[in-house]
Design an enzyme around this catalytic site. Sequence first.
Site, PDB file in Angstrom:
ATOM      1  N   ARG A   1      -0.706   5.027  -1.238  1.00 11.64           N
ATOM      2  CA  ARG A   1      -1.624   6.154  -1.055  1.00 11.64           C
ATOM      3  C   ARG A   1      -2.526   6.025   0.187  1.00 11.64           C
ATOM      4  O   ARG A   1      -2.729   6.997   0.909  1.00 11.64           O
ATOM      5  CB  ARG A   1      -2.514   6.255  -2.298  1.00 11.64           C
ATOM      6  CG  ARG A   1      -3.401   7.479  -2.327  1.00 11.64           C
ATOM      7  CD  ARG A   1      -4.407   7.403  -3.489  1.00 11.64           C
ATOM      8  NE  ARG A   1      -3.883   6.895  -4.703  1.00 11.64           N
ATOM      9  CZ  ARG A   1      -3.520   7.633  -5.761  1.00 11.64           C
ATOM     10  NH1 ARG A   1      -3.671   8.938  -5.727  1.00 11.64           N
ATOM     11  NH2 ARG A   1      -3.057   7.052  -6.854  1.00 11.64           N
TER      12      ARG A   1
ATOM     13  N   CYS B   1       4.425  29.480 -15.870  1.00 13.73           N
ATOM     14  CA  CYS B   1       3.984  30.003 -17.166  1.00 13.73           C
ATOM     15  C   CYS B   1       3.397  28.926 -18.049  1.00 13.73           C
ATOM     16  O   CYS B   1       3.959  28.580 -19.096  1.00 13.73           O
ATOM     17  CB  CYS B   1       5.163  30.691 -17.843  1.00 13.73           C
ATOM     18  SG  CYS B   1       5.770  32.009 -16.814  1.00 13.73           S
TER      19      CYS B   1
ATOM     20  N   PRO C   1       0.830  -1.214   0.000  1.00 18.67           N
ATOM     21  CA  PRO C   1       0.000   0.000   0.000  1.00 18.67           C
ATOM     22  C   PRO C   1       0.859   1.257   0.000  1.00 18.67           C
ATOM     23  O   PRO C   1       1.938   1.285   0.592  1.00 18.67           O
ATOM     24  CB  PRO C   1      -0.773  -0.113   1.320  1.00 18.67           C
ATOM     25  CG  PRO C   1       0.169  -0.851   2.223  1.00 18.67           C
ATOM     26  CD  PRO C   1       0.903  -1.829   1.338  1.00 18.67           C
TER      27      PRO C   1
HETATM   28  N1  LLP Z   1       3.071  -1.377  -5.988  1.00 15.10           N
HETATM   29  C1  LLP Z   1       3.409  -1.075  -7.260  1.00 15.10           C
HETATM   30  C2  LLP Z   1       4.159  -2.051  -8.048  1.00 15.10           C
HETATM   31  C3  LLP Z   1       3.029   0.174  -7.811  1.00 15.10           C
HETATM   32  O1  LLP Z   1       3.349   0.460  -9.060  1.00 15.10           O
HETATM   33  C4  LLP Z   1       2.294   1.095  -7.015  1.00 15.10           C
HETATM   34  C5  LLP Z   1       1.915   2.400  -7.542  1.00 15.10           C
HETATM   35  C6  LLP Z   1       1.994   0.730  -5.687  1.00 15.10           C
HETATM   36  C7  LLP Z   1       2.389  -0.513  -5.211  1.00 15.10           C
HETATM   37  C8  LLP Z   1       1.266   1.645  -4.737  1.00 15.10           C
HETATM   38  O2  LLP Z   1      -0.010   1.965  -5.174  1.00 15.10           O
HETATM   39  P1  LLP Z   1      -0.975   2.798  -4.190  1.00 15.10           P
HETATM   40  O3  LLP Z   1      -1.274   1.927  -3.005  1.00 15.10           O
HETATM   41  O4  LLP Z   1      -0.284   4.036  -3.792  1.00 15.10           O
HETATM   42  O5  LLP Z   1      -2.176   3.056  -5.019  1.00 15.10           O
HETATM   43  N2  LLP Z   1       1.304   9.203  -9.254  1.00 15.10           N
HETATM   44  C9  LLP Z   1      -0.019   8.608  -9.296  1.00 15.10           C
HETATM   45  C10 LLP Z   1      -0.026   7.226  -8.703  1.00 15.10           C
HETATM   46  C11 LLP Z   1       0.957   6.286  -9.355  1.00 15.10           C
HETATM   47  C12 LLP Z   1       0.928   4.891  -8.769  1.00 15.10           C
HETATM   48  C13 LLP Z   1       2.007   4.052  -9.332  1.00 15.10           C
HETATM   49  N3  LLP Z   1       2.156   2.761  -8.741  1.00 15.10           N
HETATM   50  C14 LLP Z   1      -0.999   9.532  -8.591  1.00 15.10           C
HETATM   51  O6  LLP Z   1      -0.603  10.609  -8.136  1.00 15.10           O
HETATM   52  O7  LLP Z   1      -2.186   9.224  -8.513  1.00 15.10           O
END
Ligand code: LLP
Length: 423
Positions: A279, A345, A277
Amino acid sequence: MHHFEERDGELYCEDVPVRRVAEQVGTPFYLYSHATLTRHYRVFDEAFAGIDHLICFAMKANENLAILRLFANLGAGFDIVSGGELYRVLRAGGDPSRVVYSGVGKTAGEIDEALDARILCFNVESTEELHAIDERARRKGVRAPIALRVNPDVDPRTHPYIATGLRKSKFGIPVEQALRDYETARSLANLEVVGLDCHIGSQITETGPFTDAMKRLRDLVQRLRDAGITIRLLDIGGGLGIPYRDETPPAPAEDARALAEELREFNRTGCRILLEPGRVIVGNAGILVTRLLYRKGTDAKKFLVVDAAMNDLIRPALYGSWQEIRAVGKTGGERVVADVVGPICESGDFLAKDREVPAAAPGDLLAVMSAGAYGFVMSSNYNARPRVPEVLVRGEEIHVIRRRESYEDLVRGETIPEFLKNR
Ligand code: LLP
């Protein structure tokens, strides 16, 4: 639940008025709540309490050393995607034997660093990468622990840029090809097949995609077993969403309940569950605080120009994300429909568009909520803007965990060759 609350019309982070942090470090800045980070980690961990599991925090969401240390202290491992992230884990005092390494483009140098650190597992995303890791391990005279990241082809129903488990995405190995790649891995002398990995996307707001992916993994593990390949780690990735606006993602406990039966079955066959996890742990534990500089516009369109910009928080510009904007100080309760824009900009430089926001005046502070994940980590120096400080509040304490960059920081590492100096 988080610890950014209004008290007597003023925004607080735990027991500190946000205004006081602004007086201390200036604006803009990222502000994190220690109690919220801790709580979110624990709630997630407890959701999987009945299951033998390890949380590998996806540090791409927030990589500040202090925050990594906080999670390491709580027992976390880490999901990394680069040599730089491994370096950060080690610098933060994290345990490399709890690190999994994901990503489609690991370089030879990065593979070497991860082998030297003796990480828990490489999540391998292609046949060629299997051969590359085998070769690096051979040179070092070690065996590299590997899992294959499979692409289960399920639709996570999220923003296309952050969907990773669809057949057309660059991630993972198609399920149909996985058995063949496992056979290859088994035949390579310097690899030890230990696991299976899967991550289908981010900001997922329902349990369906997770349970669909789980079914495909279960079927694959059965086929592997029939072929005499057993695994002891099942990594089910991250991706659980958070409420930014009116989304109602399942709570970690609900998600865990939906998967519990399958996960226990994996445990019974000697397989430990890894979770990645990002986010859901840090997203709502941080905010971006900015000061209003100017108001401008016509009757048709109003702009609030603030001192934070798309280089500080790129999510609105890149994904069209909606993040709540709150007043930090007392307001008369008036609201205005406006674009909240920064000094960069580009017309894509906005934090909110056509949004009803507090009718702030020059000098007033505004908070962009839910900025703890993919906020500071995605910031840049575009327009020669120094990156902003990060601050951690714990109760009444204020800790600056990253100082504001200076102009000197902006030019560090650059040189003007001699031939350009002699005109
Ligand atoms: N594991 C892997 C292999 C991943 O690629 C990711 C996120 C995670 C775990 C964690 O995912 P989460 O639990 O955070 O959803 N910059 C984008 C989000 C990119 C996520 C990329 N991979 C945003 O600001 O929404």
